[in-house]
Design a protein around this motif. Structure first.
Motif, PDB file in Angstrom:
ATOM      1  N   VAL A  19      94.081  78.233 -89.601  1.00 16.07           N
ATOM      2  CA  VAL A  19      95.420  77.721 -89.287  1.00 16.07           C
ATOM      3  C   VAL A  19      95.624  76.408 -90.030  1.00 16.07           C
ATOM      4  N   VAL A  20      96.800  76.240 -90.615  1.00 18.97           N
ATOM      5  CA  VAL A  20      97.144  74.991 -91.302  1.00 18.97           C
ATOM      6  C   VAL A  20      98.384  74.410 -90.632  1.00 18.97           C
ATOM      7  N   LEU A  21      98.275  73.162 -90.190  1.00 19.39           N
ATOM      8  CA  LEU A  21      99.394  72.488 -89.541  1.00 19.39           C
ATOM      9  C   LEU A  21     100.045  71.518 -90.512  1.00 19.39           C
ATOM     10  N   LYS A  22     101.360  71.640 -90.685  1.00 18.22           N
ATOM     11  CA  LYS A  22     102.096  70.736 -91.546  1.00 18.22           C
ATOM     12  C   LYS A  22     103.395  70.321 -90.871  1.00 18.22           C
ATOM     13  N   VAL A  23     103.929  69.185 -91.299  1.00 20.00           N
ATOM     14  CA  VAL A  23     105.238  68.768 -90.813  1.00 20.00           C
ATOM     15  C   VAL A  23     106.312  69.530 -91.581  1.00 20.00           C
TER      16      VAL A  23
ATOM     17  N   ILE B 208     107.669  72.793 -89.938  1.00 21.69           N
ATOM     18  CA  ILE B 208     109.132  72.867 -89.995  1.00 21.69           C
ATOM     19  C   ILE B 208     109.490  73.414 -91.373  1.00 21.69           C
ATOM     20  N   MET B 209     109.743  74.701 -91.453  1.00 19.06           N
ATOM     21  CA  MET B 209     109.909  75.374 -92.739  1.00 19.06           C
ATOM     22  C   MET B 209     111.359  75.514 -93.196  1.00 19.06           C
ATOM     23  N   LEU B 210     112.304  75.418 -92.270  1.00 20.01           N
ATOM     24  CA  LEU B 210     113.728  75.562 -92.600  1.00 20.01           C
ATOM     25  C   LEU B 210     113.970  76.777 -93.504  1.00 20.01           C
ATOM     26  N   PRO B 211     113.600  77.970 -93.058  1.00 20.35           N
ATOM     27  CA  PRO B 211     113.705  79.160 -93.913  1.00 20.35           C
ATOM     28  C   PRO B 211     115.120  79.499 -94.350  1.00 20.35           C
ATOM     29  N   HIS B 212     116.123  79.157 -93.538  1.00 22.91           N
ATOM     30  CA  HIS B 212     117.506  79.467 -93.921  1.00 22.91           C
ATOM     31  C   HIS B 212     117.943  78.659 -95.143  1.00 22.91           C
ATOM     32  N   LYS B 213     117.326  77.495 -95.341  1.00 23.09           N
ATOM     33  CA  LYS B 213     117.646  76.665 -96.499  1.00 23.09           C
ATOM     34  C   LYS B 213     116.704  76.934 -97.670  1.00 23.09           C
ATOM     35  N   ASN B 214     115.600  77.598 -97.383  1.00 28.36           N
ATOM     36  CA  ASN B 214     114.589  77.850 -98.415  1.00 28.36           C
ATOM     37  C   ASN B 214     114.209  79.333 -98.412  1.00 28.36           C
ATOM     38  N   ILE B 215     115.213  80.165 -98.625  1.00 29.11           N
ATOM     39  CA  ILE B 215     115.021  81.617 -98.537  1.00 29.11           C
ATOM     40  C   ILE B 215     113.989  82.122 -99.546  1.00 29.11           C
ATOM     41  N   ALA B 216     113.975  81.534-100.736  1.00 29.74           N
ATOM     42  CA  ALA B 216     113.037  81.995-101.769  1.00 29.74           C
ATOM     43  C   ALA B 216     111.586  81.810-101.338  1.00 29.74           C
ATOM     44  N   ASP B 217     111.341  80.820-100.479  1.00 27.03           N
ATOM     45  CA  ASP B 217     109.969  80.563-100.038  1.00 27.03           C
ATOM     46  C   ASP B 217     109.415  81.708 -99.201  1.00 27.03           C
TER      47      ASP B 217
ATOM     48  N   THR C 201     100.876  84.033 -92.939  1.00 22.75           N
ATOM     49  CA  THR C 201     101.734  84.204 -91.770  1.00 22.75           C
ATOM     50  C   THR C 201     102.307  82.844 -91.410  1.00 22.75           C
ATOM     51  N   VAL C 202     103.626  82.759 -91.307  1.00 17.83           N
ATOM     52  CA  VAL C 202     104.277  81.459 -91.112  1.00 17.83           C
ATOM     53  C   VAL C 202     105.011  81.400 -89.774  1.00 17.83           C
ATOM     54  N   PHE C 203     104.794  80.314 -89.052  1.00 15.77           N
ATOM     55  CA  PHE C 203     105.545  80.029 -87.835  1.00 15.77           C
ATOM     56  C   PHE C 203     106.413  78.809 -88.121  1.00 15.77           C
ATOM     57  N   SER C 204     107.732  79.020 -88.151  1.00  9.99           N
ATOM     58  CA  SER C 204     108.664  77.925 -88.435  1.00  9.99           C
ATOM     59  C   SER C 204     109.118  77.319 -87.114  1.00  9.99           C
ATOM     60  N   MET C 205     108.626  76.132 -86.814  1.00 10.88           N
ATOM     61  CA  MET C 205     108.871  75.526 -85.506  1.00 10.88           C
ATOM     62  C   MET C 205     110.341  75.191 -85.259  1.00 10.88           C
ATOM     63  N   ASP C 206     111.116  75.036 -86.334  1.00 10.44           N
ATOM     64  CA  ASP C 206     112.533  74.728 -86.157  1.00 10.44           C
ATOM     65  C   ASP C 206     113.324  75.930 -85.650  1.00 10.44           C
TER      66      ASP C 206
ATOM     67  N   THR D 138     108.099  72.490 -74.641  1.00 12.79           N
ATOM     68  CA  THR D 138     106.988  71.744 -75.235  1.00 12.79           C
ATOM     69  C   THR D 138     106.834  72.034 -76.728  1.00 12.79           C
ATOM     70  N   LEU D 139     107.519  73.065 -77.210  1.00 11.27           N
ATOM     71  CA  LEU D 139     107.447  73.426 -78.632  1.00 11.27           C
ATOM     72  C   LEU D 139     108.724  73.046 -79.380  1.00 11.27           C
ATOM     73  N   ASP D 140     109.631  72.356 -78.710  1.00 12.46           N
ATOM     74  CA  ASP D 140     110.937  72.028 -79.279  1.00 12.46           C
ATOM     75  C   ASP D 140     110.836  70.808 -80.195  1.00 12.46           C
ATOM     76  N   VAL D 141     110.600  71.055 -81.472  1.00 10.24           N
ATOM     77  CA  VAL D 141     110.475  69.943 -82.421  1.00 10.24           C
ATOM     78  C   VAL D 141     111.834  69.358 -82.786  1.00 10.24           C
ATOM     79  N   LEU D 142     112.887  70.165 -82.719  1.00 11.79           N
ATOM     80  CA  LEU D 142     114.204  69.681 -83.128  1.00 11.79           C
ATOM     81  C   LEU D 142     114.718  68.577 -82.206  1.00 11.79           C
ATOM     82  N   SER D 143     114.539  68.741 -80.902  1.00 13.19           N
ATOM     83  CA  SER D 143     115.029  67.734 -79.962  1.00 13.19           C
ATOM     84  C   SER D 143     114.303  66.408 -80.146  1.00 13.19           C
ATOM     85  N   SER D 144     112.982  66.472 -80.304  1.00 11.45           N
ATOM     86  CA  SER D 144     112.221  65.230 -80.461  1.00 11.45           C
ATOM     87  C   SER D 144     112.618  64.497 -81.735  1.00 11.45           C
ATOM     88  N   GLN D 145     112.799  65.241 -82.817  1.00 10.72           N
ATOM     89  CA  GLN D 145     113.154  64.605 -84.080  1.00 10.72           C
ATOM     90  C   GLN D 145     114.610  64.138 -84.081  1.00 10.72           C
TER      91      GLN D 145
END
Length: 220
Positions: free
Chosen positions: A70-74, A100-109, A119-124, A134-141
């Motif tokens: 598993v790789v954790l990134k911001v 936080i992958m923002l797939p809708h803005k980075n469709i090519a990725d 395998t990607v989990f986009s927290m946003d 507890t998994l809501d990264v958008l509210s905290s940011q």
């Protein structure tokens, strides 16, 4: 299981994907943690702070993510041509990437992740429901964004936010107008009020009036 926490390389990104306290919790579960050297520099967290919790400090990105499950990134990993390090190519095939992958803005990725066997989990994209709070990264940011917006605005403002009474006279408080009363907007209202400004706000949702007024602002 090995979890890798590499350093963020995108411009102006100072956050780290995990804190020493988070590392301590992972270690307690029997997980092996590898942190790239300098991961916490932007957040004023030293390598020693991670090491003291049981993490292994890797000298570079490739060493950190090698054999990781598993790789954790911001933010999303750099791809070929985006920076000095092709972060995506270095990820082990079959590994899980969380951030936080923002797939809708980075469709090519999305295609690149599939081709790399990641395998990607986009927290946003986590649903903003009670069970997932507890998994809501958008509210905290968003909270931080609302706070920082007012701080930066105050720094650029030519006057002072609070009313000031001096021997030379009285300076009226600043007037702050906040557009939108979501998570960021409400935090901006609260911060501006704490700094002594007269605050008013607007939102397309009439139901937010009560929240705005509860913070001492005027709903327009």
């Amino acid at each position: 299981m090995k979890i890798a926490i590499p350093k963020e390389r995108r411009p102006y990104e100072t956050r780290a994907a995990a804190s020493p306290d988070s590392v301590k919790k992972f270690i307690a579960l029997g997980v092996q943690i590898t942190v790239e050297a300098g991961t916490g520099d932007g957040a004023f967290i030293s390598d020693d702070a991670y090491a003291s919790m049981g993490a292994t400090i890797a000298v570079d990105y490739q060493s950190a993510v090698k054999d990781a499950d598993v790789v954790l990134k911001v933010r999303r990993p750099l791809t070929s041509g985006e920076g000095d390090v092709d972060e995506l190519t270095a990820l082990p095939k079959g590994s899980i990437l969380v951030g936080i992958m923002l797939p809708h803005k980075n469709i090519a990725d999305i295609k690149l992740y599939a081709e790399a066997g990641i395998t990607v989990f986009s927290m946003d994209l986590m649903p903003r429901i009670t069970r997932a709070q507890t998994l809501d990264v958008l509210s905290s940011q968003s909270n931080l964004a609302g706070y920082r917006a007012v701080i930066d605005g105050a720094a650029c403002y030519a006057g002072a936010f609070p009313m000031m009474m001096t021997a030379a006279g009285t300076i009226a408080p600043a007037r702050v107008f906040v557009m939108g009363a979501g998570v960021a907007g409400l935090q901006a209202i609260a911060t501006a009020r704490r700094m002594g400004a007269i605050v008013s706000a607007i939102d397309v949702r009439p139901v937010t009036r009560e929240q705005v007024e509860s913070l001492g602002a005027t709903f327009v």
